[in-house]
Design a protein around this motif. Structure first.
Motif, PDB file in Angstrom:
ATOM      1  N   VAL A  48       0.838  -1.203   0.000  1.00  0.00           N
ATOM      2  CA  VAL A  48       0.000   0.000   0.000  1.00  0.00           C
ATOM      3  C   VAL A  48       0.872   1.252   0.000  1.00  0.00           C
ATOM      4  CG1 VAL A  48      -1.694   1.324   1.319  1.00  0.00           C
ATOM      5  CG2 VAL A  48      -1.914  -1.164   1.136  1.00  0.00           C
ATOM      6  N   LEU A  49       1.921   1.246   0.815  1.00  0.00           N
ATOM      7  CA  LEU A  49       2.818   2.402   0.906  1.00  0.00           C
ATOM      8  C   LEU A  49       3.546   2.636  -0.413  1.00  0.00           C
ATOM      9  CD1 LEU A  49       4.321   1.811   4.461  1.00  0.00           C
ATOM     10  CD2 LEU A  49       2.621   3.521   3.783  1.00  0.00           C
ATOM     11  N   ALA A  50       4.005   1.560  -1.045  1.00  0.00           N
ATOM     12  CA  ALA A  50       4.705   1.688  -2.320  1.00  0.00           C
ATOM     13  C   ALA A  50       3.789   2.285  -3.384  1.00  0.00           C
ATOM     14  CB  ALA A  50       5.234   0.328  -2.777  1.00  0.00           C
ATOM     15  N   THR A  51       2.547   1.778  -3.435  1.00  0.00           N
ATOM     16  CA  THR A  51       1.589   2.295  -4.405  1.00  0.00           C
ATOM     17  C   THR A  51       1.284   3.770  -4.166  1.00  0.00           C
ATOM     18  OG1 THR A  51       0.544   0.112  -4.616  1.00  0.00           O
ATOM     19  CG2 THR A  51      -0.729   2.010  -5.354  1.00  0.00           C
ATOM     20  N   ALA A  52       1.053   4.096  -2.898  1.00  0.00           N
ATOM     21  CA  ALA A  52       0.745   5.493  -2.561  1.00  0.00           C
ATOM     22  C   ALA A  52       1.930   6.401  -2.859  1.00  0.00           C
ATOM     23  CB  ALA A  52       0.367   5.592  -1.083  1.00  0.00           C
ATOM     24  N   ILE A  57       4.395  10.571  -6.069  1.00  0.00           N
ATOM     25  CA  ILE A  57       5.520  11.166  -6.788  1.00  0.00           C
ATOM     26  C   ILE A  57       5.131  11.463  -8.231  1.00  0.00           C
ATOM     27  CG2 ILE A  57       7.821  10.700  -7.723  1.00  0.00           C
ATOM     28  CD1 ILE A  57       8.450   9.165  -5.181  1.00  0.00           C
ATOM     29  N   ALA A  58       4.484  10.496  -8.878  1.00  0.00           N
ATOM     30  CA  ALA A  58       4.089  10.700 -10.273  1.00  0.00           C
ATOM     31  C   ALA A  58       3.126  11.878 -10.412  1.00  0.00           C
ATOM     32  CB  ALA A  58       3.444   9.421 -10.824  1.00  0.00           C
ATOM     33  N   ALA A  61       5.011  15.248  -9.420  1.00  0.00           N
ATOM     34  CA  ALA A  61       6.019  15.641 -10.398  1.00  0.00           C
ATOM     35  C   ALA A  61       5.376  16.100 -11.702  1.00  0.00           C
ATOM     36  CB  ALA A  61       6.971  14.476 -10.661  1.00  0.00           C
ATOM     37  N   LEU A  62       4.359  15.359 -12.152  1.00  0.00           N
ATOM     38  CA  LEU A  62       3.669  15.758 -13.381  1.00  0.00           C
ATOM     39  C   LEU A  62       2.943  17.089 -13.199  1.00  0.00           C
ATOM     40  CD1 LEU A  62       2.265  12.304 -14.528  1.00  0.00           C
ATOM     41  CD2 LEU A  62       3.989  13.681 -15.714  1.00  0.00           C
ATOM     42  N   SER A  63       2.310  17.248 -12.040  1.00  0.00           N
ATOM     43  CA  SER A  63       1.601  18.501 -11.761  1.00  0.00           C
ATOM     44  C   SER A  63       2.560  19.681 -11.753  1.00  0.00           C
ATOM     45  CB  SER A  63       0.881  18.392 -10.416  1.00  0.00           C
ATOM     46  OG  SER A  63       0.253  19.617 -10.097  1.00  0.00           O
ATOM     47  N   MET A  64       3.702  19.520 -11.072  1.00  0.00           N
ATOM     48  CA  MET A  64       4.680  20.597 -11.009  1.00  0.00           C
ATOM     49  C   MET A  64       5.299  20.868 -12.370  1.00  0.00           C
ATOM     50  SD  MET A  64       6.829  20.721  -7.496  1.00  0.00           S
ATOM     51  CE  MET A  64       7.449  22.284  -8.089  1.00  0.00           C
ATOM     52  N   GLY A  65       5.656  19.800 -13.089  1.00  0.00           N
ATOM     53  CA  GLY A  65       6.280  19.961 -14.392  1.00  0.00           C
ATOM     54  C   GLY A  65       5.368  20.642 -15.389  1.00  0.00           C
ATOM     55  N   ILE A  66       4.124  20.159 -15.458  1.00  0.00           N
ATOM     56  CA  ILE A  66       3.165  20.749 -16.400  1.00  0.00           C
ATOM     57  C   ILE A  66       2.813  22.171 -15.985  1.00  0.00           C
ATOM     58  CG2 ILE A  66       0.810  20.579 -17.300  1.00  0.00           C
ATOM     59  CD1 ILE A  66       1.106  17.527 -17.078  1.00  0.00           C
ATOM     60  N   GLY A  67       2.628  22.366 -14.664  1.00  0.00           N
ATOM     61  CA  GLY A  67       2.303  23.707 -14.181  1.00  0.00           C
ATOM     62  C   GLY A  67       3.407  24.699 -14.480  1.00  0.00           C
ATOM     63  N   GLU A  68       4.648  24.278 -14.278  1.00  0.00           N
ATOM     64  CA  GLU A  68       5.783  25.156 -14.565  1.00  0.00           C
ATOM     65  C   GLU A  68       5.884  25.427 -16.066  1.00  0.00           C
ATOM     66  OE1 GLU A  68       9.136  27.404 -13.159  1.00  0.00           O
ATOM     67  OE2 GLU A  68       7.368  26.510 -12.219  1.00  0.00           O
ATOM     68  N   THR A 158      10.624  14.764  -8.225  1.00  0.00           N
ATOM     69  CA  THR A 158      10.828  13.312  -8.163  1.00  0.00           C
ATOM     70  C   THR A 158      11.999  12.965  -7.257  1.00  0.00           C
ATOM     71  OG1 THR A 158       9.963  13.041 -10.419  1.00  0.00           O
ATOM     72  CG2 THR A 158      11.298  11.244  -9.526  1.00  0.00           C
ATOM     73  N   SER A 159      13.093  13.705  -7.399  1.00  0.00           N
ATOM     74  CA  SER A 159      14.279  13.448  -6.570  1.00  0.00           C
ATOM     75  C   SER A 159      13.956  13.631  -5.092  1.00  0.00           C
ATOM     76  CB  SER A 159      15.415  14.385  -6.975  1.00  0.00           C
ATOM     77  OG  SER A 159      15.763  14.186  -8.339  1.00  0.00           O
ATOM     78  N   GLY A 160      13.244  14.697  -4.767  1.00  0.00           N
ATOM     79  CA  GLY A 160      12.880  14.933  -3.372  1.00  0.00           C
ATOM     80  C   GLY A 160      11.943  13.878  -2.829  1.00  0.00           C
ATOM     81  N   GLY A 161      11.000  13.419  -3.629  1.00  0.00           N
ATOM     82  CA  GLY A 161      10.025  12.439  -3.167  1.00  0.00           C
ATOM     83  C   GLY A 161      10.598  11.052  -2.946  1.00  0.00           C
ATOM     84  N   LEU A 162      11.715  10.757  -3.597  1.00  0.00           N
ATOM     85  CA  LEU A 162      12.307   9.425  -3.454  1.00  0.00           C
ATOM     86  C   LEU A 162      12.876   9.179  -2.055  1.00  0.00           C
ATOM     87  CD1 LEU A 162      14.111   9.002  -6.897  1.00  0.00           C
ATOM     88  CD2 LEU A 162      12.039   7.826  -6.108  1.00  0.00           C
ATOM     89  N   PHE A 163      13.317  10.228  -1.370  1.00  0.00           N
ATOM     90  CA  PHE A 163      13.894  10.061  -0.036  1.00  0.00           C
ATOM     91  C   PHE A 163      12.892   9.480   0.966  1.00  0.00           C
ATOM     92  CE2 PHE A 163      17.005  13.030  -1.781  1.00  0.00           C
ATOM     93  CZ  PHE A 163      18.187  12.470  -1.328  1.00  0.00           C
TER      94      PHE A 163
END
Length: 232
Positions: A48-52, A57-58, A61-68, A158-163
């Motif tokens: 469940v944690l991995a899926t969440a 992250i996806a 990251a997509l929201s930030m990338g597209i928004g930017e 994405t890099s920040g969320g991986l930690f």
């Protein structure tokens, strides 16, 4: 002197990009950590944690990338339109534009004679560029690429969320939440320090503000996760 000035401008541009990258990574750390802590409080299963985490992250990251990308595209389009209009004015009313530049120079403290001489030399060199900088506040050589901005934001988040995701999945089940809290606090302290240093502001305040904000976000989502898990 000219080489030093160009180097300073390039350094300023690089620092702006680096600062944006640090802030994007900071958003990734806080957003994904808060999401995972909230989910873990309700359901600590690794799957469940991995899926969440991956979904968070996806989505982030997509929201930030597209928004930017959209934001910078709008800004870039506006700046290019203003430059095109300035080019048209230089062709249709060059005398009027010269007088405007004289007034702009005078507003910086020049005498009329000095301002007119400077404006004449500036017009002879590159009238569109000097008007863009002094009248419109636009540097034609520094219009941001929306694709670069969008991709940078995507990678930073994405890099920040991986930690926090890696910590939550690798730590023992009983230590997942406290370990994630600890890793995130350290990460936020680092990003807060770097942001403050790049912005030449007080580092202690920058670190404290970053850490307190992130910790508060995780505490709130942990509380919500616990309530939801208990209710369900």
């Amino acid at each position: 002197m000219i080489e030093e000035h160009v180097e300073e401008e390039n350094l300023s541009a690089r620092l702006n990009w680096l600062r944006a990258g640090v802030l994007g990574a900071n958003d990734g750390v806080v957003s994904v950590a808060a999401l995972l802590v909230g989910v873990a409080a309700s359901d600590p299963a690794a799957g469940v944690l991995a899926t969440a985490g991956i979904a968070g992250i996806a989505a982030g990251a997509l929201s930030m990338g597209i928004g930017e990308y959209v934001s910078v595209s709008s800004q870039s389009d506006s700046e290019r339109a203003q430059l095109k209009r300035e080019q048209s004015w230089q062709e249709t009313r060059p005398d009027w534009e010269l007088e405007q530049l004289v007034r702009l120079n005078m507003e910086t403290g020049m005498s009329e004679e000095t301002a007119r001489r400077a404006a004449t030399e500036q017009h002879d060199h590159d009238p569109v560029a000097i008007h863009a900088k002094m009248h419109l506040g636009i540097d034609p050589n520094e219009i941001v690429n929306p694709w670069a901005a969008g991709i940078a934001s995507f990678i930073a988040f994405t890099s920040g969320g991986l930690f926090p995701l890696a910590t939550m999945l690798l730590a023992p089940e009983t230590a997942r939440i406290p370990a994630t809290f600890a890793v995130v606090i350290v990460a936020l302290a680092v990003t807060g320090f770097v942001s403050a240093r790049l912005g030449q502001s007080k580092r202690r305040i920058g670190v404290l503000r970053n850490v307190v904000g992130g910790a508060l976000a995780m505490a709130i989502t942990y509380g919500i996760g616990t309530l939801v898990g208990t209710a369900v």
